[in-house]
Design a protein around this motif. Structure first.
Motif, short mmCIF file in Angstrom:
data_model
loop_
_atom_site.label_atom_id
_atom_site.label_comp_id
_atom_site.label_asym_id
_atom_site.label_seq_id
_atom_site.Cartn_x
_atom_site.Cartn_y
_atom_site.Cartn_z
N UNK A 75 -58.92 -14.15 -12.43
CA UNK A 75 -57.46 -14.04 -12.48
C UNK A 75 -57.10 -12.72 -13.14
N UNK A 76 -56.65 -11.76 -12.33
CA UNK A 76 -56.30 -10.44 -12.85
C UNK A 76 -54.98 -10.49 -13.61
N UNK A 77 -54.94 -9.78 -14.72
CA UNK A 77 -53.78 -9.64 -15.58
C UNK A 77 -53.17 -10.99 -15.97
N UNK A 78 -53.97 -11.86 -16.60
CA UNK A 78 -53.47 -13.19 -16.94
C UNK A 78 -52.30 -13.17 -17.93
N UNK A 79 -52.22 -12.15 -18.78
CA UNK A 79 -51.15 -12.14 -19.78
C UNK A 79 -49.83 -11.63 -19.23
N UNK A 80 -49.84 -11.11 -18.01
CA UNK A 80 -48.57 -10.76 -17.37
C UNK A 80 -47.94 -12.02 -16.76
N UNK A 81 -48.73 -13.08 -16.64
CA UNK A 81 -48.26 -14.38 -16.15
C UNK A 81 -48.73 -15.45 -17.14
N UNK A 82 -48.31 -15.31 -18.37
CA UNK A 82 -48.77 -16.14 -19.48
C UNK A 82 -48.65 -17.65 -19.21
N UNK A 83 -47.53 -18.06 -18.64
CA UNK A 83 -47.32 -19.49 -18.38
C UNK A 83 -48.35 -20.02 -17.38
N UNK A 84 -48.58 -19.26 -16.32
CA UNK A 84 -49.56 -19.66 -15.31
C UNK A 84 -50.96 -19.70 -15.92
N UNK A 85 -51.32 -18.66 -16.68
CA UNK A 85 -52.64 -18.61 -17.32
C UNK A 85 -52.84 -19.81 -18.24
N UNK A 86 -51.84 -20.14 -19.04
CA UNK A 86 -51.96 -21.28 -19.95
C UNK A 86 -52.12 -22.60 -19.19
N UNK A 87 -51.39 -22.76 -18.10
CA UNK A 87 -51.54 -23.98 -17.29
C UNK A 87 -52.93 -24.07 -16.69
N UNK A 88 -53.43 -22.94 -16.19
CA UNK A 88 -54.75 -22.95 -15.57
C UNK A 88 -55.85 -23.25 -16.58
#
Length: 123
Positions: A75-88
Motif C-alpha cells: 500500500x503506497x503512501x499509507x499515511x496520505x490515506x490514514x483512515x484507510x490504512x488504519x482500517x486495513x
C-alpha cells in the motif's frame, strides 16, 4: 501521523523481536529505505523471498475479507490515506503489518502472531 511522529515511533533492526521481520528488514527493507533498491526491485525481492505468496499492490481501500491467506499487500503512501490504512491494518485477517511511512506491507500469513512494525532507515 506526520513524518516526525513516525520517526520517533519507528525503530531499526535493533529491538526487533520477530526473526522473520528482522531478516526481511536487513536484507530487503533497509536497502529499499536507503534507496539502494528501487520499488520494482523491492517487489521482485519480495516475490523471490515469499514465493508461496501473492504480492498485490493497492492504491486505496479494498475489501480484504476476500483476500486469500499467503498474500502480501503493498500500500503506497499509507499515511496520505490514514483512515484507510488504519482500517486495513486493524482487520483481523491481517496478521502482520510493516509501516515504512511511504509504503505499508500487510501480511496475510496465518502462522505468524498479529504484530505491527514501524520501521525506519538504519544508517
Amino acid at each position: 501521523m506526520n513524518r516526525l511522529q513516525f520517526y520517533f515511533k519507528a525503530q531499526t533492526a535493533h529491538g526487533l523481536h520477530s526473526p522473520s521481520i528482522y531478516t526481511l528488514y536487513c536484507e530487503v527493507l533497509n536497502p529499499y529505505l536507503k534507496r539502494e533498491l528501487t520499488y520494482s526491485q523491492l517487489k521482485e525481492a519480495l516475490t523471490h523471498r515469499y514465493a508461496d505468496c501473492n504480492i498485490v499492490e493497492i492504491q486505496s481501500y479494498m475489501d480484504i475479507t476476500k483476500i486469500p491467506q499467503n498474500t502480501i499487500l503493498l500500500f503506497e503512501k499509507p499515511h496520505s490515506q490514514e483512515k484507510v490504512w488504519n482500517e486495513l491494518h486493524s482487520n483481523e485477517s491481517v496478521i502482520q503489518t510493516v509501516d515504512l511511512f511511504d509504503l505499508g506491507l500487510l501480511f496475510f500469513k496465518p502462522v505468524c502472531p498479529k504484530q505491527h512494525f514501524y520501521l525506519r532507515k538504519m544508517a
